[in-house]
Design a protein around this motif. Structure first.
Motif, PDB file in Angstrom:
ATOM      1  N   SER A   1       0.958  -1.476  -0.393  1.00  0.00           N
ATOM      2  CA  SER A   1       0.044  -0.203  -0.126  1.00  0.00           C
ATOM      3  C   SER A   1       0.729   1.183   0.081  1.00  0.00           C
ATOM      4  O   SER A   1       0.119   2.098  -0.393  1.00  0.00           O
ATOM      5  CB  SER A   1      -1.047  -0.252   1.090  1.00  0.00           C
TER       6      SER A   1
ATOM      7  N   ILE B   1       2.354   5.324  -7.142  1.00  0.00           N
ATOM      8  CA  ILE B   1       1.450   5.059  -7.854  1.00  0.00           C
ATOM      9  C   ILE B   1       0.947   6.148  -9.054  1.00  0.00           C
ATOM     10  O   ILE B   1       1.605   7.638  -8.452  1.00  0.00           O
ATOM     11  CB  ILE B   1      -0.211   4.874  -7.665  1.00  0.00           C
TER      12      ILE B   1
ATOM     13  N   LEU C   1      -4.845   8.546  -8.538  1.00  0.00           N
ATOM     14  CA  LEU C   1      -5.487   7.191  -8.258  1.00  0.00           C
ATOM     15  C   LEU C   1      -4.318   7.262  -7.323  1.00  0.00           C
ATOM     16  O   LEU C   1      -5.022   6.994  -6.064  1.00  0.00           O
ATOM     17  CB  LEU C   1      -4.159   6.077  -8.554  1.00  0.00           C
ATOM     18  N   GLU C   2      -3.254   7.864  -6.949  1.00  0.00           N
ATOM     19  CA  GLU C   2      -2.641   8.111  -5.777  1.00  0.00           C
ATOM     20  C   GLU C   2      -3.370   9.517  -4.437  1.00  0.00           C
ATOM     21  O   GLU C   2      -3.273   8.866  -3.349  1.00  0.00           O
ATOM     22  CB  GLU C   2      -1.405   9.620  -6.149  1.00  0.00           C
ATOM     23  N   ARG C   3      -3.818  10.420  -5.340  1.00  0.00           N
ATOM     24  CA  ARG C   3      -4.547  11.170  -4.204  1.00  0.00           C
ATOM     25  C   ARG C   3      -5.892   9.583  -3.036  1.00  0.00           C
ATOM     26  O   ARG C   3      -5.695  10.194  -1.589  1.00  0.00           O
ATOM     27  CB  ARG C   3      -5.634  11.921  -4.632  1.00  0.00           C
ATOM     28  N   ASN C   4      -6.553   9.169  -3.953  1.00  0.00           N
ATOM     29  CA  ASN C   4      -7.355   8.319  -3.233  1.00  0.00           C
ATOM     30  C   ASN C   4      -6.904   7.024  -2.817  1.00  0.00           C
ATOM     31  O   ASN C   4      -7.983   6.475  -2.454  1.00  0.00           O
ATOM     32  CB  ASN C   4      -8.760   7.424  -4.235  1.00  0.00           C
ATOM     33  N   LYS C   5      -5.302   6.899  -3.476  1.00  0.00           N
ATOM     34  CA  LYS C   5      -5.087   5.658  -2.410  1.00  0.00           C
ATOM     35  C   LYS C   5      -5.176   5.085  -0.912  1.00  0.00           C
ATOM     36  O   LYS C   5      -4.904   6.482  -0.326  1.00  0.00           O
ATOM     37  CB  LYS C   5      -3.539   5.454  -2.804  1.00  0.00           C
TER      38      LYS C   5
ATOM     39  N   ILE D   1      -3.000   4.540   2.326  1.00  0.00           N
ATOM     40  CA  ILE D   1      -2.006   3.925   2.828  1.00  0.00           C
ATOM     41  C   ILE D   1      -2.169   3.429   4.829  1.00  0.00           C
ATOM     42  O   ILE D   1      -2.500   4.355   4.752  1.00  0.00           O
ATOM     43  CB  ILE D   1      -0.496   4.667   2.444  1.00  0.00           C
TER      44      ILE D   1
END
Lengths: 305, 328
Positions: B262, B266, B271-275, B277
């Motif tokens: 996680s 990305i 996508l990175e913003r909604n990922k 972690i």
């Protein structure tokens, strides 16, 4: 088709010719030499020191006087062209120029011998402690600490009182009390080189321990050893002067710069040249040696500036 | 995998260090630091095993124990059917011809007082003393071309090269004996990203060409994904998961692997913003005093009472995944 392959062959031959010439790499030593030669103070010092050494070695042979004979026409004479007493004479009528050069021989010789001896001991001691590590290291370095705590002048006085004023005693005393710095420096450097990845890489390849020491560790110690040697030389010469000044050096009529300075201080109000000339020679040598040492350090250890 | 030849088999290897606190009395009993505590894996010919884990989890120590640079305190390291830990110094010399290593700091792993020719030629001088110096030079030149160094550089010294070039020199030194296995200890983590890609691709290319097996240690999961066939995830000296690359990335079985995955950035801002972690709570426990049972349980989001009990070993979950999580 044939023509084209011919062309290609020619082109390949040309390319091969071009790439044949391997670029000569610049070793760290070559870089260091260049940096040293760029340091003007160090180069001038090196020239001056060479002149001093040459004068001390060959001067007495070329001059008409001997260091122990009295010139009855010229007692305590100021520098003069008469009889070629260029530095004058001392109160016993001995030519001061020759005596200064002879004294220089002794001082430089003591400096050289004591330095070689103490550097050798220091390298062996420090490298052993650094390589073996652990308890051996601890014990060896505590011995070094103990040596620092010994007051060297007292021991020197004691040794001279018991064994007499001898040249070899001066060298011995100085050596015994000047190897510790080198031992510490070499130990530290050995520890740092030992933990470098290229030593591990050599072990991974399967290089034998002996080869690791001589091909990988020692060459990387040399820089710092050279630096410390050039720093040790003036220190040792100065120590010799101190011992001689205190009357612990070589025996009359043999002399050294320290002895001459001691003689000179007693009569500096009446015959100041007896103090000035030996003191000037000693100072010149020390200045030169120190500047050369500085130049060496900057040349061999550019990161440390 | 079964059709390939098994070359290295590591069984329950442990590397323990005795450590002493600086303030301890000489008679205080020494503590044991368990850098590697029972790791097992197999390695097949031509395969790449990625080893990942956070700093201090024992990846590098494991690698060094395989080469006996740090001797293992227990377990078996079987190379080509022979247990290396029982071997003599002479056996080791023969093995060192087949297993080479590439180091993390490219410049520090090259002796600054030796020319490139001497550095790359050194393995030949040690293992093939019968070769003439012309022959050695010829092979050094050939190897330099192979790793993408210009032949003219042969007489230069390491400090005259960039980090990426130094790593190429390190690779040339490792390859010149034509070994069967190369252990890469974070070979690209000291390099720029663009250079990383070059070096990784060079390694892959050489691997294909020479049929090398690689043990590739890294803490960058993206890099490991690119080069590995199988991946071993380590935590605090223990194995967490050992799986085929795709199985590991698509459906990680161990909560620690999931947390690691996680954290991979990305390269797409949306996508990175909604990922999400998954941040692990707490710090890495001390390897001097690891938690009982599963070492990961103190930071595991799924930990249950049974995790504190018996120490879990690697279990096979499917054909391509082994995990040490009791709950998987």
């Amino acid at each position: 088709m044939l023509f084209r392959s011919k062309q290609k062959a020619v082109a390949e031959a040309m390319a091969a010719n071009l790439s044949m010439a391997a670029v000569e790499g610049r070793s760290p030593w070559a870089d260091a030499r260049e940096r040293f030669l760029r340091n003007k103070a160090a180069v001038v010092s090196l020239i001056l020191l060479s002149l001093v050494v040459l004068a001390c070695v060959f001067g007495p042979m070329l001059l008409p006087h001997s260091y122990e004979d009295t010139d009855w026409d010229a007692m305590a004479m100021a520098p003069t062209w008469h009889n070629l007493h260029l530095f004058g004479t001392d109160d016993l009528g001995r030519d001061l120029l020759v005596r200064t050069l002879i004294g220089g021989r002794i001082s430089l010789m003591v400096g050289l011998m004591a330095t070689i001896a103490s550097v050798t001991i220091g390298i062996v001691w420090g490298a052993t402690a650094g390589f073996l590590g652990g308890k051996v290291d601890t014990v060896m370095m505590r011995i070094v600490d103990m040596m620092y705590a010994v007051p060297y002048l007292l021991i020197a006085i004691l040794m001279v009182t018991l064994l007499g004023r001898e040249f070899y005693l001066v060298v011995l005393t100085i050596t015994v009390f000047s190897w510790m710095d080198m031992a510490r420096v070499v130990r530290g450097q050995t520890l740092s080189v030992k933990s470098k990845e290229f030593v591990e890489a050599a072990r991974a390849i399967g290089v034998s321990t002996g080869s690791i020491i001589f091909r990988h560790v020692v060459p990387n110690l040399l820089g710092i050893v050279v630096i410390y040697t050039t720093v040790t030389v003036p220190g040792v010469i100065l120590t010799e002067s101190v011992l001689s000044f205190l009357g612990l050096g070589v025996q009359e009529p043999m002399t050294s710069w320290g002895v001459l300075i001691e003689d000179g201080t007693g009569v500096m109000e009446t015959t100041p040249w007896m103090l000035l000339f030996p003191a000037a020679m000693l100072s010149l040598t020390l200045y030169c040696a120190n500047y050369i040492g500085d130049g060496m350090r900057d040349a061999l250890d550019p990161k440390d500036r | 995998m079964s059709d390939k030849k098994l070359i290295l088999s590591v069984r329950d290897v442990k590397v323990h260090f005795k450590v002493k606190g600086g303030n301890d009395w000489p008679w205080t009993p020494k503590k044991t630091l368990k850098a590697v505590d029972g790791v097992s894996f197999d390695l097949y010919e031509g395969e790449t095993l990625g080893v990942v884990g956070e700093s201090g989890c024992g990846k590098s120590t494991l690698a060094r124990s395989i080469l006996n640079l740090i001797p293992a305190t227990a377990g078996e390291i079987v190379w080509m059917g022979k247990d290396l830990r029982q071997g003599s110094e002479k056996d080791w010399l023969a093995v060192r011809r087949d297993i080479q290593m590439i180091f993390q700091d490219p410049l520090a792993s090259l002796n600054p007082r030796m020319t490139i020719a001497q550095i790359i030629g050194e393995p030949l001088r040690v293992h093939r003393p019968e070769l003439s110096s012309e022959e050695v030079m010829k092979r050094v030149r050939a190897m330099m071309v192979k790793v993408g160094l210009r032949e003219q550089m042969i007489n230069r010294y390491p400090h005259e090269f960039s980090g990426g070039q130094c790593q190429r020199i390190g690779i040339a030194r490792a390859l010149i004996l034509e070994p069967k296995l190369i252990i890469c200890d974070e070979p690209v983590s000291a390099l720029d990203v663009s250079i990383q890609a070059q070096i990784i691709n060079l390694l892959k290319e050489l691997q294909r060409e020479m049929g090398l097996a690689l043990i590739f240690i890294a803490h960058d999961l993206a890099v490991v994904k690119h080069i590995s066939d199988r991946i071993l995830v380590m935590y605090l000296g223990r194995e967490m998961e050992l799986a085929e690359k795709h199985a590991l990335y698509d459906k990680p079985s161990h909560p620690y692997t999931r947390a690691l995955l996680s954290a991979i950035p990305i390269p797409d801002p949306k996508l990175e913003r909604n990922k999400v972690i998954q941040i692990l709570q707490g710090d890495l426990p001390s390897p001097i005093n690891p938690p009982s049972g599963c070492v990961f349980r103190t930071r595991c989001p799924l930990a249950e009472a049974q995790c504190a009990g018996e120490r879990p070993e690697l279990r096979r979950l499917s054909a391509d995944t082994q995990s040490s999580c009791l709950l998987a």
